[in-house]
Design an enzyme around this catalytic site. Structure first.
Site, PDB file in Angstrom:
ATOM      1  N   GLU A  70       0.820  -1.213   0.000  1.00  0.00           N
ATOM      2  CA  GLU A  70       0.000   0.000   0.000  1.00  0.00           C
ATOM      3  C   GLU A  70       0.854   1.263   0.000  1.00  0.00           C
ATOM      4  O   GLU A  70       0.629   2.179  -0.792  1.00  0.00           O
ATOM      5  CB  GLU A  70      -0.929   0.018   1.226  1.00  0.00           C
ATOM      6  N   ASP A  90      -0.624  -5.000   3.202  1.00  0.00           N
ATOM      7  CA  ASP A  90      -1.184  -3.812   3.861  1.00  0.00           C
ATOM      8  C   ASP A  90      -0.549  -3.771   5.250  1.00  0.00           C
ATOM      9  O   ASP A  90      -0.888  -4.575   6.127  1.00  0.00           O
ATOM     10  CB  ASP A  90      -2.711  -3.907   3.964  1.00  0.00           C
ATOM     11  N   ILE A  92      -0.695  -1.701   7.765  1.00  0.00           N
ATOM     12  CA  ILE A  92      -1.704  -1.486   8.816  1.00  0.00           C
ATOM     13  C   ILE A  92      -3.038  -1.360   8.112  1.00  0.00           C
ATOM     14  O   ILE A  92      -3.327  -0.353   7.468  1.00  0.00           O
ATOM     15  CB  ILE A  92      -1.435  -0.217   9.651  1.00  0.00           C
ATOM     16  N   ASP A  93      -3.824  -2.406   8.181  1.00  0.00           N
ATOM     17  CA  ASP A  93      -5.160  -2.334   7.589  1.00  0.00           C
ATOM     18  C   ASP A  93      -6.091  -1.845   8.691  1.00  0.00           C
ATOM     19  O   ASP A  93      -6.339  -2.554   9.671  1.00  0.00           O
ATOM     20  CB  ASP A  93      -5.595  -3.702   7.065  1.00  0.00           C
ATOM     21  N   THR A  95      -5.822   1.949   9.223  1.00  0.00           N
ATOM     22  CA  THR A  95      -4.952   3.044   9.676  1.00  0.00           C
ATOM     23  C   THR A  95      -5.736   4.070  10.497  1.00  0.00           C
ATOM     24  O   THR A  95      -5.256   4.561  11.517  1.00  0.00           O
ATOM     25  CB  THR A  95      -4.267   3.723   8.469  1.00  0.00           C
ATOM     26  N   ASP A 231      -5.977  -4.667   0.749  1.00  0.00           N
ATOM     27  CA  ASP A 231      -6.975  -4.839   1.815  1.00  0.00           C
ATOM     28  C   ASP A 231      -7.612  -6.230   1.732  1.00  0.00           C
ATOM     29  O   ASP A 231      -8.107  -6.750   2.725  1.00  0.00           O
ATOM     30  CB  ASP A 231      -8.123  -3.815   1.685  1.00  0.00           C
TER      31      ASP A 231
HETATM   32  C1  IPD Z   1      -8.885   0.657   4.861  1.00  0.00           C
HETATM   33  C2  IPD Z   1      -9.686  -0.337   5.687  1.00  0.00           C
HETATM   34  C3  IPD Z   1     -11.144   0.068   5.751  1.00  0.00           C
HETATM   35  C4  IPD Z   1     -11.752   0.277   4.385  1.00  0.00           C
HETATM   36  C5  IPD Z   1     -10.905   1.235   3.548  1.00  0.00           C
HETATM   37  C6  IPD Z   1      -9.463   0.772   3.483  1.00  0.00           C
HETATM   38  P1  IPD Z   1      -6.271   1.095   5.251  1.00  0.00           P
HETATM   39  O1  IPD Z   1      -7.556   0.202   4.747  1.00  0.00           O
HETATM   40  O2  IPD Z   1      -9.582  -1.632   5.166  1.00  0.00           O
HETATM   41  O3  IPD Z   1     -11.911  -0.930   6.379  1.00  0.00           O
HETATM   42  O4  IPD Z   1     -13.053   0.784   4.527  1.00  0.00           O
HETATM   43  O5  IPD Z   1     -11.450   1.312   2.240  1.00  0.00           O
HETATM   44  O6  IPD Z   1      -8.726   1.722   2.735  1.00  0.00           O
HETATM   45  O7  IPD Z   1      -6.248   2.340   4.414  1.00  0.00           O
HETATM   46  O8  IPD Z   1      -6.525   1.402   6.679  1.00  0.00           O
HETATM   47  O9  IPD Z   1      -5.130   0.210   5.024  1.00  0.00           O
END
Ligand code: IPD
Length: 289
Positions: A70, A90, A92-93, A95, A231
Site C-alpha cells: 500500500e 497492507d 496497517i489495515d 490506519t 486490503d
Molecule cells: C482501509 C480499511 C477500511 C476500508 C478502507 C481501506 P487502510 O484500509 O480496510 O476498512 O473501509 O477502504 O482503505 O487504508 O486502513 O489500510
C-alpha cells in the site's frame, strides 16, 4: 505432496510477528499522522516502517519475488499483478482505527502465484487489538481465546450456519464500508432497502478484520466497493478456508484487482446481496496506477 511455499510462509510469519511488535509499540507512543490523497486518507510513520520491514526481510531471502504494498504504491511504485510469486501487503489495515486507537487493526499479507491468491496466505495474517497492548493479564487471556487469535493459530471457528437461503429470521450482522473512494466519499456501498431480517449493519474499519469476522461466524457477510488488493488479499483466503464464499459484486468470480468484493457465510446470502446492491465505478488497482 510437499508444499513448495511452506518455507516462504514460515519466514513471513516470523517477519509478521516482528511487524506486529512494531505496531504494538507504536500504539503506546504519540502517533504522527500525515494525509495522502485527502483528509480522510491517512498514513503514519508506522505504516511506512512496517511495510519497509516486511518487504526488506522477504526480499533479502527471496530476491526474485514481487511486491505490491500500500505505501509503496502511494509513493509511486506500480500496482501490477504478474505470474511471479507476489506478496501483497497492507502494513496497517485500519490506519484510521490505529490513529484513533480504535481496536480493530491488522497486518494483512497475501501471497499470489500465477495471479491466484495462494491458499497458504492466511498463515501470514496477524490481528492486533489495542487491548492486547494496554490490557491486564485477564484481558490478554480473553484475547487468546477470541476468534481473532483463532485465525492466527489456524483454528477457525466455522462461518455462521445462518440461513442458507438468504436473509431470513436468524441472520446476524452484515458489514459494509462507507464508500471511501475519492469520487464517492459519502456513497454508502449499500442497497436501497435492507431486507428486514438483517439484525444490524456493522463497520469495524479494517477489511481484513471484517473478513475474519465472517470467517469466524460473527457476521454473515461483508461487501465493499472502492477497496484495494492489499486490503483483500490476506482475508480472502481466510473466509474460503472457513467454508465461506467470495465473489465479485456482480456475482461473477472474485477479481483481486477489481477493488470490490462480497464475502459471505453462504452462496445464498452472497447472491442475495448481488441482487440488492447498487454498483458504481471504482476503477481498478492495475489501471489506476
Ligand atoms: C482501509 C480499511 C477500511 C476500508 C478502507 C481501506 P487502510 O484500509 O480496510 O476498512 O473501509 O477502504 O482503505 O487504508 O486502513 O489500510
Amino acid at each position: 505432496m510437499s508444499d513448495p511455499w511452506k518455507e516462504c510462509m514460515d519466514h513471513c510469519v516470523e517477519v509478521t510477528k516482528k511487524a506486529g511488535e512494531m505496531v504494538r509499540e507504536a500504539l503506546l507512543k504519540d502517533i504522527a499522522v500525515m494525509q495522502k490523497s485527502s483528509p480522510v486518507d491517512l498514513v503514519t510513520e508506522t505504516d511506512q516502517k512496517v511495510e519497509q520491514l516486511i518487504i526488506s526481510s522477504i526480499k533479502e531471502k527471496y530476491p526474485t519475488h514481487s511486491f505490491i504494498g500500500e505505501e509503496s504504491v502511494a509513493a509511486g511504485a506500480p500496482s501490477v499483478l504478474t505470474d511471479n510469486p507476489t506478496w501483497i501487503i497492507d502494513p496497517i489495515d485500519g490506519t484510521t482505527n490505529f490513529v484513533h486507537r480504535f481496536p480493530f487493526v491488522s497486518i494483512s499479507i497475501g501471497f499470489t502465484v500465477k495471479k491466484e491468491v495462494s491458499d497458504r496466505v492466511w498463515d501470514c495474517l496477524q490481528l492486533h487489538r489495542g487491548q492486547n497492548v494496554h490490557g491486564t493479564e485477564r484481558e490478554r487471556s480473553i484475547l487468546q481465546r477470541s476468534p481473532y487469535q483463532s485465525v492466527w493459530t489456524r483454528r477457525y471457528y466455522p462461518v455462521s450456519g445462518t440461513d442458507r437461503n438468504g436473509f431470513q429470521e436468524g441472520s446476524r450482522a452484515v458489514q459494509n464500508n462507507a464508500g471511501q473512494h475519492q469520487d464517492h466519499p459519502h456513497h454508502p456501498c449499500t442497497w436501497s432497502k435492507h431486507p428486514v431480517s438483517i439484525h444490524r449493519i456493522r463497520s469495524p474499519g479494517s477489511a481484513a478484520v471484517n473478513m475474519c469476522l465472517v470467517a469466524c461466524g460473527s457476521a454473515d457477510a461483508y461487501y465493499h466497493m472502492g477497496i484495494h488488493c492489499w486490503d483483500m488479499a490476506g482475508g480472502a483466503v481466510v473466509v474460503t478456508e472457513a467454508g465461506g464464499v467470495i465473489m465479485d459484486i456482480s456475482g461473477g468470480p472474485f477479481d483481486l484487482m477489481s477493488r470490490r468484493l462480497i464475502v459471505a457465510s453462504s452462496r445464498a446470502i452472497a447472491e442475495r446481496i448481488v441482487k440488492e446492491i447498487k454498483e458504481f465505478n471504482v476503477g481498478r488497482d492495475d489501471t489506476d496506477n
